[in-house]
Structures are given as C-alpha cells and as structure tokens.
Write a protein that holds these residues in place. Structure first.
Motif, short mmCIF file in Angstrom:
data_model
loop_
_atom_site.label_atom_id
_atom_site.label_comp_id
_atom_site.label_asym_id
_atom_site.label_seq_id
_atom_site.Cartn_x
_atom_site.Cartn_y
_atom_site.Cartn_z
N VAL A 269 0.86 -1.20 0.00
CA VAL A 269 0.00 0.00 0.00
C VAL A 269 0.89 1.24 0.00
CG1 VAL A 269 -2.13 -0.82 1.07
CG2 VAL A 269 -0.21 -0.22 2.52
N LYS A 270 0.36 2.34 -0.48
CA LYS A 270 1.11 3.59 -0.54
C LYS A 270 1.47 4.05 0.88
CE LYS A 270 1.13 4.89 -4.93
NZ LYS A 270 0.17 3.97 -5.51
N ASP A 271 2.71 4.45 1.06
CA ASP A 271 3.14 4.93 2.38
C ASP A 271 2.99 6.44 2.44
OD1 ASP A 271 4.17 5.04 4.89
OD2 ASP A 271 6.26 4.76 4.30
N ARG A 272 1.77 6.89 2.64
CA ARG A 272 1.55 8.34 2.81
C ARG A 272 0.41 8.59 3.80
NH1 ARG A 272 -2.86 8.76 -0.12
NH2 ARG A 272 -3.03 7.71 -2.12
N PRO A 273 0.36 9.80 4.34
CA PRO A 273 -0.65 10.06 5.38
C PRO A 273 -2.06 9.77 4.90
CG PRO A 273 0.87 11.92 5.16
CD PRO A 273 1.18 10.98 4.04
N GLY A 274 -2.84 9.22 5.78
CA GLY A 274 -4.25 9.01 5.47
C GLY A 274 -4.59 7.63 4.92
N VAL A 275 -3.56 6.86 4.54
CA VAL A 275 -3.85 5.57 3.93
C VAL A 275 -4.47 4.60 4.95
CG1 VAL A 275 -2.84 3.51 2.88
CG2 VAL A 275 -2.22 5.77 2.06
N ALA A 276 -3.84 4.52 6.13
CA ALA A 276 -4.39 3.61 7.15
C ALA A 276 -5.83 4.01 7.49
CB ALA A 276 -3.53 3.63 8.41
N ASN A 296 4.60 -2.30 8.50
CA ASN A 296 6.05 -2.44 8.33
C ASN A 296 6.68 -1.10 8.02
OD1 ASN A 296 5.60 -5.10 8.65
ND2 ASN A 296 5.96 -5.65 6.51
N ILE A 297 7.95 -0.96 8.38
CA ILE A 297 8.67 0.24 7.97
C ILE A 297 8.94 0.12 6.48
CG2 ILE A 297 10.87 1.44 8.18
CD1 ILE A 297 10.76 0.81 11.15
N SER A 298 8.62 1.17 5.78
CA SER A 298 8.75 1.14 4.33
C SER A 298 10.22 1.14 3.92
CB SER A 298 8.02 2.36 3.78
OG SER A 298 8.50 2.70 2.54
N GLN A 299 10.58 0.25 2.98
CA GLN A 299 11.98 0.16 2.54
C GLN A 299 12.37 1.33 1.66
OE1 GLN A 299 14.11 -1.95 3.58
NE2 GLN A 299 12.87 -3.58 4.47
N ASN A 300 11.46 1.70 0.75
CA ASN A 300 11.80 2.70 -0.25
C ASN A 300 11.08 4.04 -0.03
OD1 ASN A 300 9.24 1.93 -0.77
ND2 ASN A 300 9.67 0.95 -2.74
N GLY A 301 10.35 4.13 1.05
CA GLY A 301 9.62 5.36 1.31
C GLY A 301 8.35 5.50 0.48
N LYS A 302 8.06 4.51 -0.34
CA LYS A 302 6.87 4.61 -1.20
C LYS A 302 5.77 3.64 -0.79
CE LYS A 302 9.33 6.08 -5.34
NZ LYS A 302 10.24 5.41 -6.27
N ASN A 303 6.18 2.37 -0.60
CA ASN A 303 5.18 1.34 -0.29
C ASN A 303 5.45 0.69 1.05
OD1 ASN A 303 3.86 1.61 -2.77
ND2 ASN A 303 5.45 0.37 -3.73
N THR A 304 4.37 0.18 1.63
CA THR A 304 4.52 -0.54 2.90
C THR A 304 3.49 -1.67 2.96
OG1 THR A 304 4.56 -0.29 5.28
CG2 THR A 304 2.99 1.07 4.12
N ASP A 305 3.63 -2.53 3.96
CA ASP A 305 2.63 -3.59 4.16
C ASP A 305 1.91 -3.35 5.48
OD1 ASP A 305 3.94 -4.65 1.99
OD2 ASP A 305 5.11 -6.07 3.21
#
Ligand code: ASP
Ligand code: MG
Length: 403
Positions: A269-276, A296-305
């Motif tokens: 999922v996108k790692d940005r505010p509001g997604v959760a 999870n901590i995002s590896q690339n600053g873009k996506n996370t799980d």
C-alpha cells in the motif's frame, strides 16, 4: 451488621435442585448474621431460548420488546428463590428492577445502570428480610424495560453493592474462581487467590469468561472488592481488588488466548498520510472490530505492508470491503484464518525488565513463530498459528512460574 451481596449465575440456579442448594448458601450467610441481598441471573439456557424465539418471529424484532422479553428469565428465577427461602423459614421477597427502580441510560440491550433506589430494600433488610433482585434488567426514563448486555447480572450485583454500601460482593458461578489460564486448555492451570481489577479486565476481555468485562470496570470505578467462587463446591475463590495487601510477587498473573481470529495483510500500500485511515474507515462503519495492527517500515519510502487481525466471522465482509475500497491501491491481499492471540498479563511487568525477551525466548524454544506483537502496560500479546496455542500456553505458563 455487615451487608453482603450474593449473585448467582445461570448455572447456579439452572434447575430445582440447584435453586435449593443456592437457598442453603443464602441461609448460611443469614446465620452468620449478615444482611443479605441476592441477585440472580435467569436459569441457564432460558435467555438464549428467548433470543431464539424472538428471532424465529422476526429478524428485526422491536428492541424495546426484545428487552421486555429477555428480562423475563430473571423474574422466574428470583421468584423461585424467594419462594424457596420462605419455605425454609426465611423472610424473603423478589423485586423486579422497575419495582425499585433500577434506572438505566442508553440503548436497549446495552443500557447502563445509573441509579438504584434502595429505600425499600433498606427497610426490608432492617426488618430481617432477604430481597431477591433481578439481575440484567432496568427501566429507562420512558418507563420501558431495558437490559444491560448479556451476562449483565454481574454488573447489577456490583452496582447494587455500591448503592447499598455492601462490605462484600460475592459472585457465585460454576467455576471455582479465576485461573492462571483456561484449565480446559492446560492441566497445570492454578486458581488465582487475588487479582487486580486491571488484570481481571484484560483476562475477561481476552476471553476468560468468568465475569463480564463492563462489570469489572464498574467495580474498579467504585472500588468494590469482588469474590468469585463456586456455588457447587465450598472452596475459597478469587478476590478481585485494588488493594495491594498480601499480593504475591508474581510478575505474570495469567495467560489468556483467543479463538477464531483471522489475520489480513495488505501488501504494497502507498506509504503516505491518510492511507491507514482510508483502509479502516469502511471497517469501522460496518462495525468490524480491528484488534492488532502492524505496519512495516517502508523500505523505499513509497510502499509498505499493513497487517491486522479481526474475528474470523468478519473475514469475508472485510475482504469485500477492502476490494471495493476505491480510495486505496495495493499489490496483494493475503489472509490467514487460523490464528490466535496469546497474551501474558500482569501488573508486575511494569516494573520488571526482560519480560518481553523471556516470552519470545520461551516461544522460540518451542519453535513457535510469532506473527504479530502488541503490548500495553500490563499485557504482551502475540499472534501465533492456532495449532500452536496449547503449546504456547504451556511454555509460557512454565516460564513465568505459574505451574
Ligand atoms: N440472563 C442474562 C444472560 O444470559 C443475564 C446473565 O446471565 O447475567 O445474558
Ligand atoms: Mg449468565
């Protein structure tokens, strides 16, 4: 004279012989010169039967009528108890909640007691009588009968103990007390002599069904000590209290586990505010209870799980809500239906370092994989595969010297 509130659960008054037995118990308190107030649940099975009757007539049974219906079980048991007490020579009468009244606030089926008029009870007690009061029910400001949630008689007993200023509140049930873990899951489970409200609250809400969680909250707020004991065996039970007196130096008081949990992972999922928030909004709208959550901590600053747990029965609905959710994008959804949460509980962990390590080490030594972790001040929970629950409980029970 000391006043004691004696509450009897459904199985304790489950048949005629048991009602006779309960009346003998009541008589022993009278003999010891206590002022006695009795609260009873409905005979076991009765409330469920009434629920089923309403369902077979309508799947949208009127809520006020539903409460009027469900409250009848307690009228029967209380009248039977009072009648039997009279038969064995004790002065007694029953009280329905509206006759006092026990005034409640809030929705039908989930109302809360906010006032009990005890004038009549006090007069009756003074004259040597034993009032037998219906648990579970109340009356609202519109003079409609309400109920206060399944297993609510515990809360009635505690609130009555508060209003009547009882020295003791004893909850009689079909188990001998609160155990370090479910005795059916682990043979070495031990009865706990004393437990703090907060610990009991965790144990109760995590599935040790001895008492209803809101009733423990009421007890904590009003500082009412509760004794839980069996109506079948005359053995000392468990004291639920806040008093620090003679607590053992046990760090962990109990271990509990859940059944029927499911785990969902949303990968990429996108790692940005509001997604959760966008993920959980439709779930909360649909009253799906989300329990453990990890991102999870995002590896690339873009996506996370994102991983979270819910009850298995909500899995299909949750899956659909996520798939229909246009405001999120992700790579993959995965599910695990057979997981359980195992928790260690104890106020002692606040001041003792190394508990987390010991828990993880004990599980690792049994090759149990930890899927998700969550903690609070007095609890550490891990999610494990359901097939490992028994083994996990056994190893933790031993590690924290509860055997
Ligand atoms: N009879 C009600 C029930 O079954 C209340 C109680 O048992 O405390 O939920
Ligand atoms: Mg019950």
């Amino acid at each position: 004279m000391k006043t004691v509130v004696l509450k009897f659960g459904g199985t304790s008054v489950g048949n005629i012989d048991r009602i006779k037995k309960v009346c003998k118990i009541i008589a022993t308190y009278k003999k010891k010169k206590y002022n006695v107030v009795v609260i009873s649940s409905a005979m076991s099975g009765v409330t469920n039967d009434l629920v089923n009757k309403s369902k077979s007539l309508s799947n949208s049974f009127d809520l006020a009528e539903y409460d009027a219906l469900l409250s009848t079980g307690e009228q029967v048991s209380c009248a039977l108890i009072a009648g039997r007490l009279n038969h064995i020579g004790l002065k007694s009468r029953s009280w329905l909640s509206w006759q006092l009244p026990i005034v409640t606030e809030g929705n039908h089926s989930g109302a809360r007691i906010n006032k009990i008029n005890i004038n009549e009870l006090n007069r009756y007690i003074k004259n040597g009588g034993i009032p037998v009061v219906t648990g579970f029910q109340g009356i609202n400001k519109n003079y409609r009968i309400t109920t206060i949630g399944r297993s609510g008689s515990d809360a009635t007993a505690i609130m009555l103990a508060k209003y009547i200023k009882a020295e003791e509140c004893i909850i009689f049930t079909d188990v001998e007390g609160v155990y370090t873990t479910d005795p059916r899951q682990h043979k070495k489970a031990k009865k706990i002599k004393k437990i703090f409200y907060d610990e009991m609250l965790e144990m109760a809400s995590l599935g040790s069904k001895v008492m209803q969680p809101t009733s423990i909250q009421d007890a904590k707020l009003n500082e009412i000590d509760i004794k839980v004991q069996s109506s079948f065996a005359s053995k000392s039970g468990t004291l639920i209290t806040n008093s620090k007196k003679s607590f053992s130096d046990q760090i962990i008081t109990g271990i509990s586990s859940t059944k029927n949990d499911a785990k969902i992972t949303i990968v990429g999922v996108k790692d940005r505010p509001g997604v959760a928030a966008s993920i959980f909004k439709p779930l909360s709208k649909n009253l799906i209870n989300v329990d453990m959550v990890v991102q999870n901590i995002s590896q690339n600053g873009k996506n996370t799980d994102l991983t979270f747990t819910i009850k298995s029965e909500d899995l299909k609905k949750t899956e659909n809500l996520i798939k229909e959710n246009k405001s999120i994008s992700y790579k993959k959804l995965s599910f695990d239906k057979n997981v359980s949460k195992v928790s260690i509980i104890g106020v002692g962990m606040i001041t003792t370092p190394g508990i987390t390590y010991r828990m993880f080490q004990a599980l690792a030594s049994k090759k149990i994989n930890i899927l998700v972790i969550s903690t609070s001040e007095i609890k550490i929970s891990v999610l494990v595969s359901a097939k490992h629950v028994k083994k996990a409980i056994a190893s933790l029970h031993k590690e924290f010297k509860l055997d």
